[in-house]
Write a protein that holds these residues in place. Sequence first.
Motif, PDB file in Angstrom:
ATOM      1  N   ARG A 115       0.840  -1.203   0.000  1.00  0.00           N
ATOM      2  CA  ARG A 115       0.000   0.000   0.000  1.00  0.00           C
ATOM      3  C   ARG A 115       0.871   1.248   0.000  1.00  0.00           C
ATOM      4  O   ARG A 115       2.003   1.232   0.479  1.00  0.00           O
ATOM      5  N   TYR A 116       0.357   2.303  -0.551  1.00  0.00           N
ATOM      6  CA  TYR A 116       1.038   3.596  -0.504  1.00  0.00           C
ATOM      7  C   TYR A 116      -0.036   4.652  -0.735  1.00  0.00           C
ATOM      8  O   TYR A 116      -1.140   4.342  -1.212  1.00  0.00           O
ATOM      9  N   ALA A 117       0.297   5.871  -0.381  1.00  0.00           N
ATOM     10  CA  ALA A 117      -0.661   6.962  -0.574  1.00  0.00           C
ATOM     11  C   ALA A 117      -0.757   7.245  -2.076  1.00  0.00           C
ATOM     12  O   ALA A 117       0.131   7.879  -2.655  1.00  0.00           O
ATOM     13  N   LYS A 135      -1.381   8.675  -5.487  1.00  0.00           N
ATOM     14  CA  LYS A 135      -1.548  10.059  -5.981  1.00  0.00           C
ATOM     15  C   LYS A 135      -2.374  10.064  -7.258  1.00  0.00           C
ATOM     16  O   LYS A 135      -3.114  11.011  -7.508  1.00  0.00           O
ATOM     17  N   GLN A 194      -6.578  18.361  -5.916  1.00  0.00           N
ATOM     18  CA  GLN A 194      -5.979  17.010  -5.887  1.00  0.00           C
ATOM     19  C   GLN A 194      -6.871  16.012  -6.654  1.00  0.00           C
ATOM     20  O   GLN A 194      -8.055  15.841  -6.344  1.00  0.00           O
ATOM     21  N   GLN A 208      -7.073  12.878  -6.754  1.00  0.00           N
ATOM     22  CA  GLN A 208      -7.597  11.670  -6.094  1.00  0.00           C
ATOM     23  C   GLN A 208      -9.090  11.810  -5.804  1.00  0.00           C
ATOM     24  O   GLN A 208      -9.819  10.820  -5.752  1.00  0.00           O
ATOM     25  N   TYR A 249     -10.127   9.749  13.337  1.00  0.00           N
ATOM     26  CA  TYR A 249      -8.845   9.314  12.764  1.00  0.00           C
ATOM     27  C   TYR A 249      -8.583   7.831  13.033  1.00  0.00           C
ATOM     28  O   TYR A 249      -7.912   7.173  12.237  1.00  0.00           O
ATOM     29  N   CYS A 290      -5.848   6.829  -0.688  1.00  0.00           N
ATOM     30  CA  CYS A 290      -5.017   7.980  -0.306  1.00  0.00           C
ATOM     31  C   CYS A 290      -5.681   8.668   0.877  1.00  0.00           C
ATOM     32  O   CYS A 290      -6.796   9.180   0.753  1.00  0.00           O
ATOM     33  N   PRO A 291      -5.011   8.658   2.048  1.00  0.00           N
ATOM     34  CA  PRO A 291      -5.536   9.435   3.170  1.00  0.00           C
ATOM     35  C   PRO A 291      -5.239  10.900   2.882  1.00  0.00           C
ATOM     36  O   PRO A 291      -4.164  11.213   2.372  1.00  0.00           O
ATOM     37  N   MET A 292      -6.171  11.782   3.182  1.00  0.00           N
ATOM     38  CA  MET A 292      -5.960  13.187   2.810  1.00  0.00           C
ATOM     39  C   MET A 292      -6.485  14.144   3.871  1.00  0.00           C
ATOM     40  O   MET A 292      -7.640  14.052   4.282  1.00  0.00           O
ATOM     41  N   GLU A 293      -5.603  15.050   4.285  1.00  0.00           N
ATOM     42  CA  GLU A 293      -6.119  16.174   5.071  1.00  0.00           C
ATOM     43  C   GLU A 293      -5.809  17.500   4.374  1.00  0.00           C
ATOM     44  O   GLU A 293      -6.045  18.563   4.951  1.00  0.00           O
ATOM     45  N   GLY A 294      -5.335  17.399   3.148  1.00  0.00           N
ATOM     46  CA  GLY A 294      -5.089  18.588   2.347  1.00  0.00           C
ATOM     47  C   GLY A 294      -6.374  19.067   1.688  1.00  0.00           C
ATOM     48  O   GLY A 294      -6.578  18.896   0.481  1.00  0.00           O
ATOM     49  N   LYS A 332       9.671   2.847   1.022  1.00  0.00           N
ATOM     50  CA  LYS A 332       9.030   3.384   2.233  1.00  0.00           C
ATOM     51  C   LYS A 332      10.076   4.108   3.079  1.00  0.00           C
ATOM     52  O   LYS A 332      11.188   3.609   3.257  1.00  0.00           O
ATOM     53  N   ARG A 376      10.621   5.065   6.726  1.00  0.00           N
ATOM     54  CA  ARG A 376      10.127   4.860   8.087  1.00  0.00           C
ATOM     55  C   ARG A 376      11.314   4.803   9.034  1.00  0.00           C
ATOM     56  O   ARG A 376      12.401   4.357   8.634  1.00  0.00           O
TER      57      ARG A 376
HETATM   58  C1  LIG Z   1      -3.704  12.129   7.962  1.00  0.00           C
HETATM   59  C2  LIG Z   1      -3.000  12.110   6.643  1.00  0.00           C
HETATM   60  C3  LIG Z   1      -3.187  13.134   5.726  1.00  0.00           C
HETATM   61  C4  LIG Z   1      -2.595  13.086   4.464  1.00  0.00           C
HETATM   62  N1  LIG Z   1      -2.905  14.047   3.528  1.00  0.00           N
HETATM   63  C5  LIG Z   1      -2.493  13.870   2.236  1.00  0.00           C
HETATM   64  C6  LIG Z   1      -2.975  14.707   1.202  1.00  0.00           C
HETATM   65  O1  LIG Z   1      -3.776  15.620   1.419  1.00  0.00           O
HETATM   66  N2  LIG Z   1      -2.557  14.460  -0.056  1.00  0.00           N
HETATM   67  C7  LIG Z   1      -1.693  13.441  -0.366  1.00  0.00           C
HETATM   68  O2  LIG Z   1      -1.368  13.264  -1.532  1.00  0.00           O
HETATM   69  N3  LIG Z   1      -1.218  12.624   0.611  1.00  0.00           N
HETATM   70  C8  LIG Z   1      -1.609  12.801   1.892  1.00  0.00           C
HETATM   71  N4  LIG Z   1      -1.171  11.942   2.879  1.00  0.00           N
HETATM   72  C9  LIG Z   1      -0.265  10.833   2.522  1.00  0.00           C
HETATM   73  C10 LIG Z   1       1.104  10.890   3.201  1.00  0.00           C
HETATM   74  O3  LIG Z   1       1.912  11.869   2.587  1.00  0.00           O
HETATM   75  C11 LIG Z   1       1.745   9.503   3.148  1.00  0.00           C
HETATM   76  O4  LIG Z   1       0.917   8.599   3.847  1.00  0.00           O
HETATM   77  C12 LIG Z   1       3.143   9.487   3.737  1.00  0.00           C
HETATM   78  O5  LIG Z   1       4.015  10.249   2.958  1.00  0.00           O
HETATM   79  C13 LIG Z   1       3.696   8.073   3.874  1.00  0.00           C
HETATM   80  O6  LIG Z   1       3.741   7.427   2.620  1.00  0.00           O
HETATM   81  P1  LIG Z   1       2.924   6.112   2.275  1.00  0.00           P
HETATM   82  O7  LIG Z   1       1.553   6.264   2.841  1.00  0.00           O
HETATM   83  O8  LIG Z   1       2.903   6.092   0.773  1.00  0.00           O
HETATM   84  O9  LIG Z   1       3.654   4.949   2.865  1.00  0.00           O
HETATM   85  C14 LIG Z   1      -1.729  12.004   4.142  1.00  0.00           C
HETATM   86  C15 LIG Z   1      -1.519  10.987   5.088  1.00  0.00           C
HETATM   87  C16 LIG Z   1      -2.162  11.018   6.313  1.00  0.00           C
HETATM   88  C17 LIG Z   1      -1.979   9.855   7.267  1.00  0.00           C
END
Ligand SMILES: Cc1cc2nc3c(=O)[nH]c(=O)nc-3n(C[C@H](O)[C@H](O)[C@H](O)COP(=O)(O)O)c2cc1C
Length: 209
Positions: free
Chosen positions: A10-12, A14, A67, A69, A136, A154-158, A197, A199
């Motif tokens: 898994r990864y965030a 884009k 964004q 996503q 959360y 993709c988790p997002m708070e942006g 990753k 970490r």
């Molecule tokens: C609470 C939270 C908010 C995040 N907000 C965004 C966001 O708005 N846009 C985005 O592209 N990634 C966002 N991310 C993704 C993180 O940048 C990403 O999880 C982090 O860099 C670790 O990478 P990975 O999840 O790919 O392992 C967010 C992650 C979390 C947990």
Amino acid sequence: MDIISRLNTRYATKAFDASKKVPAAEMDQLLEAIRLSASSYGLQPYKVLLVENPEIRAELRSAAYGQSQITDSSAVLVFAANTAINVETIDQFVNMVSEIRNVPKEALSSFGDMMKGSLQNMSEDQIEIWVSKQAYIALGYGLVSAAVLGIDTCPMEGFNGPEFDRILGLEKLGLKSKVVLAVGYRSAEDQYQHLAKVRYKKEDLFLKF
Ligand SMILES: Cc1cc2nc3c(=O)[nH]c(=O)nc-3n(C[C@H](O)[C@H](O)[C@H](O)COP(=O)(O)O)c2cc1C
């Protein structure tokens, strides 16, 4: 199933593949996993909004700094905290516990009083922070469960929370958008899937006492 390899995969995400939809049965499993989230006292002071409508998603995207996503995923989950939680909410919850566990309400009165007491000791800001933390935790359930199910997220708070609240009409429901989980399948073009990753090492993360 190897949980560690799923979590490494898994990864965030884009860039989602906008042509791929998560099958309804898998989406149901993901939502059920989120429903099973732990929360303080079990109160679940949040709602999870499932947004699939393309017009609404286009509006949300503008409120999320463009964004992609938000529009290219299969669905968007908005975790919204119940900032209007009050003694009535707690009474309703106690009633639910009483019905589901078949326990007389009177036997739960000290549990209810304890929850009301802790709520009454908090300022409005503290309540908002506390209910947001619970939302959360549900997000965390969603992130891990999706990985296990082979669904990208993709988790997002942006995003602009008040704008999201306006678009989704959340104010009248006593809810505030806190965090988003875009759900779908990665685009083959998304270069982020190839990144290693980053970490902390175990010894730097886990401090032993
Ligand atoms: C609470 C939270 C908010 C995040 N907000 C965004 C966001 O708005 N846009 C985005 O592209 N990634 C966002 N991310 C993704 C993180 O940048 C990403 O999880 C982090 O860099 C670790 O990478 P990975 O999840 O790919 O392992 C967010 C992650 C979390 C947990």
